[in-house]
Design a protein around this motif. Sequence first.
Motif, mmCIF file in Angstrom:
data_model
loop_
_atom_site.group_PDB
_atom_site.id
_atom_site.type_symbol
_atom_site.label_atom_id
_atom_site.label_comp_id
_atom_site.label_asym_id
_atom_site.label_seq_id
_atom_site.Cartn_x
_atom_site.Cartn_y
_atom_site.Cartn_z
ATOM 1 N N GLU A 48 0.841 -1.191 0.000
ATOM 2 C CA GLU A 48 0.000 0.000 0.000
ATOM 3 C C GLU A 48 0.877 1.242 0.000
ATOM 4 O O GLU A 48 1.970 1.236 0.568
ATOM 5 C CB GLU A 48 -0.918 0.020 1.232
ATOM 6 C CG GLU A 48 -1.937 -1.089 1.226
ATOM 7 C CD GLU A 48 -2.884 -1.026 2.407
ATOM 8 O OE1 GLU A 48 -2.747 -0.117 3.250
ATOM 9 O OE2 GLU A 48 -3.757 -1.891 2.494
ATOM 10 N N PHE A 63 -4.219 7.772 1.875
ATOM 11 C CA PHE A 63 -4.050 6.570 1.065
ATOM 12 C C PHE A 63 -3.999 6.965 -0.410
ATOM 13 O O PHE A 63 -4.796 7.781 -0.868
ATOM 14 C CB PHE A 63 -5.221 5.614 1.322
ATOM 15 C CG PHE A 63 -5.237 4.429 0.405
ATOM 16 C CD1 PHE A 63 -4.423 3.347 0.650
ATOM 17 C CD2 PHE A 63 -6.065 4.409 -0.702
ATOM 18 C CE1 PHE A 63 -4.427 2.248 -0.194
ATOM 19 C CE2 PHE A 63 -6.077 3.320 -1.555
ATOM 20 C CZ PHE A 63 -5.255 2.227 -1.297
ATOM 21 N N LYS A 66 -3.078 0.703 -3.818
ATOM 22 C CA LYS A 66 -2.895 -0.622 -3.225
ATOM 23 C C LYS A 66 -2.585 -1.646 -4.301
ATOM 24 O O LYS A 66 -3.000 -1.495 -5.445
ATOM 25 C CB LYS A 66 -4.159 -1.029 -2.471
ATOM 26 C CG LYS A 66 -4.051 -2.380 -1.784
ATOM 27 C CD LYS A 66 -5.291 -2.700 -0.996
ATOM 28 C CE LYS A 66 -5.162 -4.083 -0.402
ATOM 29 N NZ LYS A 66 -5.065 -4.068 1.030
#
Length: 129
Positions: A48, A63, A66
Amino acid sequence: QRSGAHIYPIEESDSDEEFWDYFGGKGDIAGDDFTRSDADAAKEAGNELYQLSDSTGELVFEFIAKGKEVTMDKLDSDDVFIVDVGYSLFVWIGSGASALEKKSGMRFAQMYLDRNYEGIALPICVVRE
């Protein structure tokens, strides 16, 4: 000698009892139960990418991608990134990252570990662009 650490040079030799005694004596090397497929599974499970940026005036950790979407072209020289590969974390520091981003990278990596890998010690490696 640094920070109370002592260096004791030992000549490389199979007959050096002092060296082997430090590790509990010379004996057979245990087999490795960790297979290549285990390593691939760990990498696939983690893998990730997170960005640490203060471009908005506030330090933001978010984020980015991934799995197979984690690619080098997602790294921005003006920021710091944390890459989780399942068995280790990498703190990638872009050449144009701000002082705050650089200073905060390891702290955010440790907080990420504490939150996502409770009770598991993973190595953290710093990579500078």
